[in-house]
Design a protein around this motif. Structure first.
Motif, mmCIF file in Angstrom:
data_model
loop_
_atom_site.group_PDB
_atom_site.id
_atom_site.type_symbol
_atom_site.label_atom_id
_atom_site.label_comp_id
_atom_site.label_asym_id
_atom_site.label_seq_id
_atom_site.Cartn_x
_atom_site.Cartn_y
_atom_site.Cartn_z
ATOM 1 N N PRO A 116 -50.978 4.050 55.819
ATOM 2 C CA PRO A 116 -50.190 4.039 54.584
ATOM 3 C C PRO A 116 -51.086 4.284 53.370
ATOM 4 O O PRO A 116 -52.176 3.705 53.255
ATOM 5 N N SER A 147 -40.970 13.469 66.230
ATOM 6 C CA SER A 147 -41.962 12.395 66.326
ATOM 7 C C SER A 147 -42.866 12.365 65.104
ATOM 8 O O SER A 147 -43.177 11.293 64.566
ATOM 9 N N THR A 180 -40.706 11.109 61.980
ATOM 10 C CA THR A 180 -40.383 9.678 61.994
ATOM 11 C C THR A 180 -41.629 8.826 61.828
ATOM 12 O O THR A 180 -41.586 7.777 61.168
ATOM 13 N N ARG A 181 -42.760 9.261 62.391
ATOM 14 C CA ARG A 181 -44.004 8.513 62.196
ATOM 15 C C ARG A 181 -44.443 8.562 60.736
ATOM 16 O O ARG A 181 -44.894 7.554 60.165
ATOM 17 N N CYS A 182 -44.246 9.698 60.118
ATOM 18 C CA CYS A 182 -44.600 9.836 58.703
ATOM 19 C C CYS A 182 -43.714 8.931 57.841
ATOM 20 O O CYS A 182 -44.183 8.311 56.873
ATOM 21 N N MET A 183 -42.428 8.818 58.219
ATOM 22 C CA MET A 183 -41.530 7.921 57.489
ATOM 23 C C MET A 183 -41.997 6.467 57.602
ATOM 24 O O MET A 183 -41.923 5.700 56.644
ATOM 25 N N GLU A 184 -42.494 6.091 58.781
ATOM 26 C CA GLU A 184 -42.980 4.723 58.977
ATOM 27 C C GLU A 184 -44.177 4.417 58.078
ATOM 28 O O GLU A 184 -44.372 3.263 57.665
ATOM 29 N N LEU A 185 -44.965 5.417 57.769
ATOM 30 C CA LEU A 185 -46.175 5.206 56.969
ATOM 31 C C LEU A 185 -45.892 5.238 55.470
ATOM 32 O O LEU A 185 -46.782 4.941 54.668
ATOM 33 N N ARG A 228 -39.144 10.187 51.854
ATOM 34 C CA ARG A 228 -38.554 9.766 53.121
ATOM 35 C C ARG A 228 -37.263 10.539 53.423
ATOM 36 O O ARG A 228 -36.944 10.801 54.582
ATOM 37 N N THR A 248 -30.929 6.344 56.353
ATOM 38 C CA THR A 248 -31.684 6.890 55.225
ATOM 39 C C THR A 248 -30.806 7.023 53.988
ATOM 40 O O THR A 248 -31.239 6.730 52.867
#
Length: 922
Positions: free
Chosen positions: A363, A389, A392-397, A405, A432
């Motif tokens: 982050p 993948s 969604t991983r980028c959204m988590e960070l 987002r 979202t």
């Protein structure tokens, strides 16, 4: 050897665990059963089959047929001496087989004596099977090598080719022997990864069983849920699943024998991923490409890497995982960052750099997250699963509330839609949008546009899911958010399509306005409007015009990067199939798949199947139609729910053609449950009712069929749709109406086909349908014959021949009628229409003509698979509760014949009553 009555020497050289002992044991067994005297010295060592019974100690002769007990190695030298003593003393010139294992462990004197014995007895019918291991650190190989050189100089010696690594069914059976059940894909992948010798596979699988890493579920041996090896491949982005510790230890032990440079290259390659470019590995190593030759050669020869045309890849993901785990995490992170920097310097390196950075980004790493986001967008069309993948991983960070987002969510939603994970796409979009609603107003224009685009993507997923009402609402929300600005093309198309599918009468007018102002709308929107217009033309009975409009839409549609929920190619393929233009329909199907992301596990992979299913059915290829339809309903992976009803209808129609009434009913029940018809405008409504009516006619009578179609007769549009769905449908309706003494219904069908003929004078299939229906209603035999010649649909041709025969019988022309019935029966039989062929055969019997129809096929002696097709149909009907008389009527045979088949069924299934049969089929 048997014919020449002389000795033959076979040499089997193989590494320990390669299966040579197993081969000797099986050869001994076969020889004993075929009248050979057996002198065996095969061990029960590492090559023995899993679960092999222990054998008696000692090497001794077995009389013919007595070799089943197996054998045991008392020592190579003593085995040779025992065989030598017996053969020397035996005066009989009987056929014999001498099997000696592990000769590399025998001493020089024993080996010399063996060679002398073989030469001395060369005139006797003896088969010598001599097995030994190749040179190695633990094997004193020189004596056996020396003796074999001498033997080759004195006698013909034939080497037995060494078995390579097991694969396919052989490997599956070996793993099944060790686990007691058929292995699942993940377990089989592990076994393939260490498949150097059968013994290695056996050690691995038995070890996994001992460690509790394998369980048996529903008759399949699988890696234990929650164990390291069962982690799904998508748990990490482009990272192989974790593997059990025992497997890792086994592979690491094997890797220790590699040279240092090769091991270094493989560990770096594991970080780069699989497949990887040789130039990337060369750059990471800091060596010229020539420096890779030795390492790559060694890795390929050891079966660790495989070569592609432009890249290299690990032979299996488990091997890749072990090598990746051998790199310490801190070092791995540094190597990934180094790889990303190297890749970013290349024009096409953003995607591959993103695949490295996604594993180490944290982050707040703004630059790295931007690269990951860009990489996901670029991979959307080529690799939607990876794109999802990454996004969604980028959204988590990213922290909550970040506008970025929303844009990432749109990428992920489109990616999930492409791979067929529609529920996840819709859920992510809703979450979202709900999260964005909590952001302070007013929203920046860019954020508002991103949210509208996300709503449009969600509406596409909803439409593909078959939820036209929710899709229309989501698309309307997207368009409302962009009111006064440039509207999202996807939202316009989805709203137009969903409106039409839900019976909104304004959809056709809106489509007309779009077509009337081409300069104001992008091509994709115009294509959508033309598709809706074609739908309206088809429903109005203007078949030729509808096909023409769809052809124009396809010509205008140059493809789009976004998922298209209303592709004109889909509906052109269906229309061409229904108008008997099979060659063009196949060409359209072939062109339809590339319009979406190709590859296994995507919607694009399922699309050709659902389009081909009705095409195969129309051409009389029932097996192919069934196989394609099973893919189309999602039995083998992702599917398009919006089009799935068409595939279910194909499955039901195939079952009905074969006389499998219970199965056809089950398919129709699934269709009603999963795709309920909410109103008269619902797609597939008329063909669904037609199938139910045909099923009712088969199981009851024509009047029951007419009652099922009662709601169709009151709606001209529904009747047109029914007639156009199947070229044989109109004649079937007329036939049933006349049989049910409903001439007004027959006339209504004829009037509908005449209306269609009037508006489609250049569409041969429509002309054939109209001629057939009218001629049948009027009893015009010559006109029915002309209709049969005009039909291109093979089912309609067969039905016309049968109808022609019926009219000829009415006119007393029995000879010509029998010829037409023979032609119809042959056509139905060729098409796989077992029930239709049985009906015609019954008509011939009533005319005193009997035709043989059984075929000989290899079947098991007992169990369900041992039943003939007719026996299976009888069993299904009786298990469904029908009496012998009722089953006989449905199958067009006599009750006595049903009773005969039931006795055969009971015998083959090992049962004695109808109750037991019902339980058997439950």
């Amino acid at each position: 050897m048997t014919s020449a009555r002389r000795s033959k020497v076979l040499l089997l050289e193989a590494a320990p665990g390669a299966g040579k002992t197993r081969l000797l044991r099986e050869a001994v067994g076969i020889a004993g059963r075929n009248g050979f005297t057996v002198v065996d010295g095969a061990s029960a060592g590492p090559d023995a089959a899993p679960g092999a019974a222990p054998a008696p100690v000692g090497t001794r002769p077995h009389p013919p047929g007595a070799a089943e007990g197996g054998c045991h190695d008392p020592g190579a030298s003593s085995a040779i001496e025992t065989a030598r003593a017996w053969l020397r003393d035996d005066a009989e010139r009987v056929r014999a087989i001498v099997a000696l294992d592990d000769l590399h462990l025998a001493g020089l004197p024993a080996l010399t004596a063996l060679c002398d014995l073989i030469v001395a007895l060369s005139a006797r019918p003896i088969l010598w099977l001599l097995a030994f291991a190749p040179d190695g650190d633990a094997a004193p190989y020189e004596p056996v090598k020396s003796c074999l050189r001498e033997l080759r100089g004195r006698l013909p010696v034939e080497p037995v080719r060494e078995l390579g690594p097991l694969s396919g069914d052989a490997l599956t059976r070996l793993v099944a022997d060790c686990t007691g059940a058929v292995p699942g894909p993940a377990l089989l992948a592990l076994a393939e990864s260490v498949n150097s010798t059968p013994r290695t596979v056996i050690e691995l699988v038995r070890g996994l069983v001992e460690d509790g890493d394998i369980c048996v579920v529903d008759g399949t041996s699988r890696l234990q849920p929650g164990s390291p090896g069962s982690a799904p491949a998508g748990a990490g982005v482009c990272t192989p699943a974790l593997v059990p510790k025992r497997f890792s230890a086994l592979v690491q032990k094997d890797l220790r024998s590699l040279s240092g440079p090769t091991m270094k290259a493989l560990r770096l390659a594991a970080v780069l991923g699989s497949p990887f470019a040789p130039e990337d590995l060369s750059a990471m190593l800091g060596e010229a490409p020539v420096g890779l030759l030795t390492a790559v050669d060694e890795a390929v020869n050891r079966g660790l890497l495989v070569c592609g045309e432009h890249d290299l890849a690990f032979r299996g993901e488990p091997i890749w995982r072990v090598l990746l785990d051998s790199v310490p995490p801190p070092v791995c992170a540094l190597l990934r960052r180094q790889a990303a920097e190297m890749l970013l310097s290349r024009p096409d390196g953003v995607e591959r750099a993103a695949l490295q950075l996604v594993h180490i980004a944290q982050p707040g790493d703004v630059a790295e997250l931007r690269i990951i986001a860009e990489g996901s967008q670029r991979l959307l069309a080529a690799d939607p699963s990876t794109a999802a993948s990454l996004a969604t991983r980028c959204m988590e960070l990213l922290p909550p509330g970040q506008p970025e987002r929303v844009r990432l969510a749109k990428t992920a939603v489109e990616a999930f839609t492409r791979v067929g994970d529609l529920d996840r796409a819709i859920s992510l979009a809703k979450d979202t949008i709900d999260g964005a609603a909590r952001l302070p107003a007013p929203w920046p224009a860019a954020l508002a546009g991103d949210i509208a685009a996300l709503r449009a993507s969600m509406s596409t997923a909803l439409l593909l899911l078959g939820n036209a009402r929710m899709a229309r609402r989501a698309a309307a929300d997207a368009l409302a958010a962009q009111k006064g600005g440039v509207q999202h093309s996807g939202a316009v198309i989805t709203h137009l399509a969903a409106s039409y599918l839900t019976g909104d009468s304004t959809a056709v007018e809106r489509a007309r306005k779009i077509r009337g102002a081409p300069d104001r709308h992008p091509p994709a929107v115009r294509v959508g409007a033309m598709t809706v217009h074609a739908f309206d033309q088809w429903c109005d009975g203007r078949v030729g015009d509808a096909v023409g409009s769809l052809r124009q839409a396809v010509a205008l549609d140059h493809g789009s990067e976004e998922v298209q929920p209303f592709d004109p190619r889909w509906f052109l393929a269906f229309a061409l199939t229904r108008t008997d233009e099979y060659e063009e329909a196949e060409a359209v199907v072939q062109s339809a798949a590339p319009t979406a992301a190709a590859g296994a596990g995507t919607l694009a992979a399922a699309l050709p199947a659902v389009l081909r299913a009705p095409l195969h059915l129309a051409q009389g290829r029932l097996d192919e139609a069934e196989e394609a339809a099973r893919v189309g309903v999602g039995m083998d992976g992702p599917y398009v729910p919006m089009l799935a009803p068409q595939a279910w209808l194909v499955l039901a129609r195939v079952a009905l053609r074969r006389g499998a009434f219970t199965q056809a009913g089950d398919y129709l029940k699934i269709l009603d449950k999963d795709f309920p018809q909410r109103d008269a405008s619902s797609p597939w409504r008329a063909p669904r009712l037609l199938l139910k009516a045909q099923s009712a006619e088969a199981q009851a009578d024509s009047r029951a069929a007419m009652e099922v179609l009662a709601e169709i007769w009151a709606q001209a549009g529904a009747l047109r749709e029914l007639v156009l769905d199947d070229p044989a449908a109109a004649a079937w309706c007329v036939r049933c109406a006349l049989a049910a003494d409903m001439p007004d219904i027959a006339q209504l069908v004829v009037d509908t086909t005449e209306h269609l003929r009037t508006h489609n004078r250049r569409v041969p299939s429509v002309l054939a349908v109209a001629l057939h229906a009218r001629a049948l209603a009027e009893g015009d035999a010559d006109a029915v014959a002309r209709a049969g010649r005009l039909h291109r649909n093979p089912w309609a041709q067969a039905a016309a021949a049968e109808d022609h025969a019926g009219l000829l019988l009415d006119h007393g022309d029995h000879e010509r009628a029998i010829g037409e019935l023979d032609r119809a029966m042959s056509a139905y039989g060729t098409l796989g229409g077992e029930r239709d062929a049985a009906r015609v055969r019954a008509r011939l019997r009533r005319l005193g003509v009997r035709r043989r129809h059984w075929t000989h096929a290899k079947r098991p002696v007992s169990g369900w698979e041992s039943l003939t097709k007719t026996e299976r149909m009888v069993a299904e009907l009786v298990a469904g509760g029908l009496t012998n008389q009722q089953a006989a009527r449905r199958l067009f045979i006599s009750p006595h014949t049903v009773g005969f088949h039931l006795r055969q069924i009971y015998r083959k299934l090992g049962i004695r009553s109808r109750t037991a049969l019902i339980r058997f089929r439950a």
